[in-house]
Design a protein around this motif. Sequence first.
Motif, PDB file in Angstrom:
ATOM      1  N   ASN A 168     -72.659  30.903  37.844  1.00  0.00           N
ATOM      2  CA  ASN A 168     -72.026  30.806  36.524  1.00  0.00           C
ATOM      3  C   ASN A 168     -72.013  32.148  35.817  1.00  0.00           C
ATOM      4  O   ASN A 168     -73.034  32.846  35.779  1.00  0.00           O
ATOM      5  CB  ASN A 168     -72.778  29.795  35.647  1.00  0.00           C
ATOM      6  N   ILE A 169     -70.884  32.490  35.231  1.00  0.00           N
ATOM      7  CA  ILE A 169     -70.761  33.656  34.357  1.00  0.00           C
ATOM      8  C   ILE A 169     -70.011  33.207  33.106  1.00  0.00           C
ATOM      9  O   ILE A 169     -68.866  32.758  33.187  1.00  0.00           O
ATOM     10  CB  ILE A 169     -70.030  34.817  35.039  1.00  0.00           C
ATOM     11  N   LEU A 170     -70.674  33.305  31.962  1.00  0.00           N
ATOM     12  CA  LEU A 170     -70.084  32.904  30.690  1.00  0.00           C
ATOM     13  C   LEU A 170     -69.783  34.158  29.865  1.00  0.00           C
ATOM     14  O   LEU A 170     -70.647  35.031  29.730  1.00  0.00           O
ATOM     15  CB  LEU A 170     -71.030  31.978  29.937  1.00  0.00           C
ATOM     16  N   VAL A 171     -68.571  34.243  29.334  1.00  0.00           N
ATOM     17  CA  VAL A 171     -68.155  35.424  28.587  1.00  0.00           C
ATOM     18  C   VAL A 171     -67.570  35.010  27.250  1.00  0.00           C
ATOM     19  O   VAL A 171     -67.167  33.858  27.052  1.00  0.00           O
ATOM     20  CB  VAL A 171     -67.120  36.251  29.374  1.00  0.00           C
ATOM     21  N   GLY A 172     -67.505  35.965  26.340  1.00  0.00           N
ATOM     22  CA  GLY A 172     -66.900  35.711  25.043  1.00  0.00           C
ATOM     23  C   GLY A 172     -67.188  36.837  24.080  1.00  0.00           C
ATOM     24  O   GLY A 172     -67.661  37.918  24.465  1.00  0.00           O
ATOM     25  N   LEU A 173     -66.902  36.593  22.818  1.00  0.00           N
ATOM     26  CA  LEU A 173     -67.194  37.534  21.745  1.00  0.00           C
ATOM     27  C   LEU A 173     -68.407  37.044  20.975  1.00  0.00           C
ATOM     28  O   LEU A 173     -68.488  35.859  20.622  1.00  0.00           O
ATOM     29  CB  LEU A 173     -65.997  37.672  20.809  1.00  0.00           C
TER      30      LEU A 173
END
Length: 230
Positions: free
Chosen positions: A125-130
């Motif tokens: 899992n790789i979670l990205v965002g601001l």
Amino acid sequence: MVQLPNYLDYSGGSIQRQINPYADNGGSVVAIAGDDFVVIGADTRLSSGFSIFTREQNKLFPLSSTTILGCAGCWCDTLTLTRILKSRMQMYQQEHNKTMSTVACAQMLSTILYYKRFFPYYISNILVGLDNEGKGCVYSYDPIGHCEKATYRAGGSAGALLQPLLDNQIGQKNILNPSTEPLTQEKALATLKDVFISAAERDIYTGDSVSIKIITKNGIKEDTFDLRRD
């Protein structure tokens, strides 16, 4: 002579049967974050062994207008995990009348993975965002929920091949004259495409095409490009 079935043992010994509840369906995910953006990409090949199930499987799951989860590995575990996350996001929205932030979503994913630590999800899992300041952030996880925040990360079947490239090109490690210029969105996107092209040459579970999502304060933009299909 009578041939006995191979599952019968008349010698008095025990027969051991093994069942593997997991399946590795391959795939790779790469994420690169900048000061005001984050880029994440995942290939679209879904396979098992030497069999390709589909060449057009999207592995990026938008959780909100500023948060995206990329998954690679066991596809049935991916579907289960993303459905749980989306339902939790809806419950949070209805209870607090606002969308869960990327930082809170990252912590929630860590808690869900730790809850399943005795029978973990077989997913990278790789979670990205601001984040709360509008800066790009990348969260990577191990199977039992340990979370690490970074500015770039590679995971999946080609993760071990791609991470050293990102260390060199993005992290400016093991290089004679490292650049001091800030990372631009154009360079991040070009680097992401280059590392996927490299992975497709070495990893049979990564290929066909790459789905890309770019998160900025203005929303999410999508892009795609083709890889080798053999």
